[in-house]
Scaffold this motif. Structure first.
Motif, PDB file in Angstrom:
ATOM      1  N   ALA A 238       0.834  -1.196   0.000  1.00  0.00           N
ATOM      2  CA  ALA A 238       0.000   0.000   0.000  1.00  0.00           C
ATOM      3  C   ALA A 238       0.865   1.241   0.000  1.00  0.00           C
ATOM      4  O   ALA A 238       1.989   1.235   0.528  1.00  0.00           O
ATOM      5  CB  ALA A 238      -0.923   0.002   1.219  1.00  0.00           C
ATOM      6  N   ILE A 239       0.352   2.299  -0.605  1.00  0.00           N
ATOM      7  CA  ILE A 239       0.997   3.600  -0.549  1.00  0.00           C
ATOM      8  C   ILE A 239      -0.084   4.645  -0.299  1.00  0.00           C
ATOM      9  O   ILE A 239      -1.091   4.683  -0.995  1.00  0.00           O
ATOM     10  CB  ILE A 239       1.802   3.897  -1.837  1.00  0.00           C
ATOM     11  CG1 ILE A 239       2.461   5.265  -1.755  1.00  0.00           C
ATOM     12  CG2 ILE A 239       0.923   3.800  -3.081  1.00  0.00           C
ATOM     13  CD1 ILE A 239       3.485   5.503  -2.848  1.00  0.00           C
ATOM     14  N   GLU A 240       0.112   5.456   0.730  1.00  0.00           N
ATOM     15  CA  GLU A 240      -0.905   6.443   1.091  1.00  0.00           C
ATOM     16  C   GLU A 240      -1.015   7.540   0.039  1.00  0.00           C
ATOM     17  O   GLU A 240      -2.115   7.942  -0.340  1.00  0.00           O
ATOM     18  CB  GLU A 240      -0.576   7.068   2.452  1.00  0.00           C
ATOM     19  CG  GLU A 240      -0.738   6.110   3.620  1.00  0.00           C
ATOM     20  CD  GLU A 240      -0.423   6.772   4.942  1.00  0.00           C
ATOM     21  OE1 GLU A 240      -0.222   8.020   4.964  1.00  0.00           O
ATOM     22  OE2 GLU A 240      -0.375   6.074   5.968  1.00  0.00           O
ATOM     23  N   LYS A 241       0.124   8.011  -0.452  1.00  0.00           N
ATOM     24  CA  LYS A 241       0.081   9.126  -1.403  1.00  0.00           C
ATOM     25  C   LYS A 241       1.331   9.133  -2.269  1.00  0.00           C
ATOM     26  O   LYS A 241       2.441   8.964  -1.773  1.00  0.00           O
ATOM     27  CB  LYS A 241      -0.039  10.455  -0.650  1.00  0.00           C
ATOM     28  CG  LYS A 241      -0.192  11.674  -1.544  1.00  0.00           C
ATOM     29  CD  LYS A 241      -0.386  12.934  -0.702  1.00  0.00           C
ATOM     30  CE  LYS A 241      -0.557  14.173  -1.570  1.00  0.00           C
ATOM     31  NZ  LYS A 241      -0.759  15.406  -0.757  1.00  0.00           N
ATOM     32  N   LEU A 242       1.146   9.335  -3.573  1.00  0.00           N
ATOM     33  CA  LEU A 242       2.234   9.491  -4.521  1.00  0.00           C
ATOM     34  C   LEU A 242       1.915  10.707  -5.381  1.00  0.00           C
ATOM     35  O   LEU A 242       0.845  10.773  -6.002  1.00  0.00           O
ATOM     36  CB  LEU A 242       2.378   8.253  -5.402  1.00  0.00           C
ATOM     37  CG  LEU A 242       3.380   8.331  -6.555  1.00  0.00           C
ATOM     38  CD1 LEU A 242       4.803   8.468  -6.019  1.00  0.00           C
ATOM     39  CD2 LEU A 242       3.272   7.120  -7.464  1.00  0.00           C
ATOM     40  N   VAL A 253      -1.701  13.157  -8.634  1.00  0.00           N
ATOM     41  CA  VAL A 253      -1.654  12.726  -7.237  1.00  0.00           C
ATOM     42  C   VAL A 253      -2.477  11.446  -7.105  1.00  0.00           C
ATOM     43  O   VAL A 253      -3.673  11.432  -7.425  1.00  0.00           O
ATOM     44  CB  VAL A 253      -2.202  13.802  -6.276  1.00  0.00           C
ATOM     45  CG1 VAL A 253      -2.182  13.280  -4.838  1.00  0.00           C
ATOM     46  CG2 VAL A 253      -1.402  15.089  -6.387  1.00  0.00           C
ATOM     47  N   PHE A 254      -1.831  10.377  -6.652  1.00  0.00           N
ATOM     48  CA  PHE A 254      -2.505   9.109  -6.391  1.00  0.00           C
ATOM     49  C   PHE A 254      -2.618   8.946  -4.881  1.00  0.00           C
ATOM     50  O   PHE A 254      -1.624   9.059  -4.159  1.00  0.00           O
ATOM     51  CB  PHE A 254      -1.701   7.936  -6.962  1.00  0.00           C
ATOM     52  CG  PHE A 254      -1.426   8.025  -8.434  1.00  0.00           C
ATOM     53  CD1 PHE A 254      -2.232   7.342  -9.339  1.00  0.00           C
ATOM     54  CD2 PHE A 254      -0.364   8.781  -8.918  1.00  0.00           C
ATOM     55  CE1 PHE A 254      -1.976   7.421 -10.694  1.00  0.00           C
ATOM     56  CE2 PHE A 254      -0.108   8.858 -10.267  1.00  0.00           C
ATOM     57  CZ  PHE A 254      -0.915   8.183 -11.161  1.00  0.00           C
ATOM     58  N   SER A 282      -8.239   7.720  -4.913  1.00  0.00           N
ATOM     59  CA  SER A 282      -8.383   9.021  -5.557  1.00  0.00           C
ATOM     60  C   SER A 282      -7.266   9.250  -6.563  1.00  0.00           C
ATOM     61  O   SER A 282      -6.105   8.936  -6.292  1.00  0.00           O
ATOM     62  CB  SER A 282      -8.358  10.147  -4.505  1.00  0.00           C
ATOM     63  OG  SER A 282      -8.316  11.417  -5.119  1.00  0.00           O
ATOM     64  N   LEU A 283      -7.638   9.807  -7.724  1.00  0.00           N
ATOM     65  CA  LEU A 283      -6.670  10.245  -8.729  1.00  0.00           C
ATOM     66  C   LEU A 283      -7.000  11.685  -9.107  1.00  0.00           C
ATOM     67  O   LEU A 283      -8.121  11.975  -9.540  1.00  0.00           O
ATOM     68  CB  LEU A 283      -6.722   9.367  -9.977  1.00  0.00           C
ATOM     69  CG  LEU A 283      -5.922   9.886 -11.184  1.00  0.00           C
ATOM     70  CD1 LEU A 283      -4.429   9.994 -10.850  1.00  0.00           C
ATOM     71  CD2 LEU A 283      -6.141   8.997 -12.405  1.00  0.00           C
ATOM     72  N   ILE A 290     -10.295  13.176 -10.962  1.00  0.00           N
ATOM     73  CA  ILE A 290     -10.636  12.238 -12.033  1.00  0.00           C
ATOM     74  C   ILE A 290     -11.466  11.074 -11.505  1.00  0.00           C
ATOM     75  O   ILE A 290     -12.240  10.470 -12.240  1.00  0.00           O
ATOM     76  CB  ILE A 290      -9.359  11.722 -12.729  1.00  0.00           C
ATOM     77  CG1 ILE A 290      -8.535  12.905 -13.244  1.00  0.00           C
ATOM     78  CG2 ILE A 290      -9.697  10.786 -13.870  1.00  0.00           C
ATOM     79  CD1 ILE A 290      -9.277  13.785 -14.227  1.00  0.00           C
ATOM     80  N   GLY A 291     -11.314  10.739 -10.223  1.00  0.00           N
ATOM     81  CA  GLY A 291     -12.145   9.691  -9.648  1.00  0.00           C
ATOM     82  C   GLY A 291     -11.345   8.629  -8.928  1.00  0.00           C
ATOM     83  O   GLY A 291     -10.178   8.825  -8.552  1.00  0.00           O
TER      84      GLY A 291
END
Length: 513
Positions: A238-242, A253-254, A282-283, A290-291
């Motif tokens: 898992a990655i919280e934010k990229l 932003v992912f 979220s993207l 974007i969704g």
């Protein structure tokens, strides 16, 4: 006085016992080193044969309480590894505290007897020098491993923080903590760990300043050896934010990206199944929402013996490709040969009549959620009699049945295309108008060619297949008619029903800059 002498005698006896045990366990470890290295190489070759790497050891010096040695990772002879060149190597210093109570283990108040405790650090050589440069001369990796008398190991691995700047280039890393547990036979492995944050600033080939940051990377998993495939088990990442930015402008932003993969034996202990789940909470692209999306892919009823045969053949042939120096100098040709190798051996995987399920593949935004579901039952082509001479016979040899459905809400699709049009430079009102025209036009085209229908303001398409019979959006037809709808060579074109009347005729509009 007598009590004092007894106490002294006990201490001396314990000291003698400790010395003898430490010497014995150190000698025992030395005798098993070759076996441990051979097992590690076998695991490395099975897990990643394309890496073309081998593990060895050198400079073993055994002392009474401590021993030292070096572990060396280098390319296999005659193989140009994707990771290391022929003249490169990665070397680790190993400091071994002998059991039964290694000093390094006692410092952590671990009183369980063990054969040894091993401290591992990276060696600064020409291959690893760049890593030492950004780690300010320190070993980026620091690991402490407990080795039990049964051969099981437990490793605590620390990745040191990094903070490096050189002109316009910058690397920052919070560091990370990971743990790996392996049983004495190497059958069971458990890995877990996390890293809090990281940042990379660089300049791309166009001279643009690019920044990538991440937060909250975590992984957790376990696996066990299987008689059919190398390992079965479960792994989560898992990655919280990229976030990615170019010239200070946020590009993408992912958030909340998760992967969960698992494989297991079925109840009959002869077949395998697997599942992989992807989720993205979220993207955002250039601050446009974007969704979010998700995908669940399942594969079941894989014949274990056939999977094992596939794995053996694939690994043997891929090793031959790795041993070809000319092929290693041409990455595109190598990738093509790998694909050909996979396709050539693919029929082996169909032996157990496997089942593939997508449930679902979906994308969601503020206006709704689109989804695609698929159930595909395959069969072993080797069981078919005679030779396939028509498309129907060819498909029937490998497909038992298919059932799929696609649902796209018009409002959801319009919202998505509005966001994309704005990213292309259109103003919000103009983008919304173009998106509305485009989605209505595409929906009309779908109905015209009988590929889609409209249900409750949703674009819907369903396809079923079984025994040469196709049902497209509720209409039954031979497979030849379906192929003809897409202009397949040698297939007659079926009569196409007129498109349904629309309140306002529209045509697709493709936004232009």
């Amino acid at each position: 006085m007598k009590k004092s002498l007894v106490a002294v005698g006990v201490i001396v006896a314990l000291g003698v016992a400790w010395t003898g045990s430490a010497w014995y366990t150190g000698k025992q470890l030395e005798g098993r080193m070759a076996e441990m290295i051979a097992r590690a190489n076998a695991e490395l070759n099975k897990a990643s044969p394309e890496a073309g790497l081998t593990l060895g050891y050198q400079d073993y010096h055994r002392g009474l309480f401590h021993s030292t040695m070096q572990l060396v990772i280098k390319p296999n002879a005659g193989v140009t590894s994707a990771l290391l060149k022929p003249d490169q190597s990665i070397v680790f210093n190993e400091t071994i505290d002998h059991g039964p109570f290694p000093f390094a283990q006692l410092k952590k108040f671990n009183l369980l007897p063990s054969m040894a405790s091993v401290h591992t650090t990276l060696v600064n050589n020409p291959t690893t020098k760049p890593l030492f440069d950004i780690a300010k001369g320190q070993s980026f990796i620091d690991a402490q491993t407990r080795i039990g008398y049964s051969g099981d190991t437990s490793s605590d691995i620390s990745l040191l923080p990094l903070n490096y700047e050189n002109g316009e280039q910058k690397v920052a890393f919070s560091g990370g903590e990971f743990r790996a547990d392996v049983d004495g036979q190497g059958d069971k492995i458990a890995v877990s760990g996390e890293a809090q944050s990281g940042l990379v600033n660089t300049v791309n080939e166009y001279g643009q300043h690019v920044q990538m940051t991440f937060n909250g990377i975590k992984t957790e998993g376990n696996s066990a050896r299987s008689e059919f495939i190398e390992r079965i088990g479960s792994q989560k990442a898992a990655i919280e934010k990229l976030a990615i930015a170019i010239e200070g402008q946020q590009m993408a932003v992912f958030e909340g990206f998760n992967i969960h993969a698992k494989s297991e034996l079925q109840e009959d202990k002869k077949h395998l199944s697997g599942q992989i789940d992807y989720t993205l909470d979220s993207l955002k692209v250039q601050n446009k929402d974007i969704g979010s999306g998700k995908l669940t892919l399942k594969v079941g009823n894989l014949d274990g013996a056939a999977v094992h045969a596939f794995s053996q053949k694939y690994q043997a042939e891929s090793q031959k490709l790795l041993a070809d120096p000319a092929l290693m100098q041409d990455p595109e040709a190598y990738q093509q040969r790998i694909v050909e190798l996979f396709v050539a051996n693919l029929p082996l995987l169909l032996k157990g009549d496997p089942v593939i399920t997508v449930a679902p593949l979906s994308w969601k935004n503020a206006q709704g959620e689109s989804s695609f579901n698929l159930s595909l039952l395959l069969k072993d082509p080797a069981q078919a009699a005679g030779e396939a001479t028509t498309p129907e016979e060819q498909l029937n040899r490998v497909v038992k049945s298919l059932d799929s459905k696609l649902v796209i809400p018009m409002a959801m699709a319009t919202e998505l295309m509005t966001q994309i049009a704005q990213l292309e430079g259109y103003q919000p009102a103009e983008a919304a108008k173009l998106a509305d025209q485009q989605i209505k036009g595409l929906a009309a085209m779908g109905q015209m060619f009988r590929v889609t229908t409209m249900e409750n303001n949703n674009v819907v398409s369903s396809l079923q297949y079984s025994n040469g019979q196709v049902t497209l959006n509720g209409q039954k037809m031979p497979l030849s008619d379906l192929l003809g709808m897409f202009g397949m060579p040698g297939i007659g074109q079926p009569e196409i029903a007129p498109a349904p009347e629309l309140e306002t005729p529209v045509v697709p509009v493709i936004p232009q800059q």
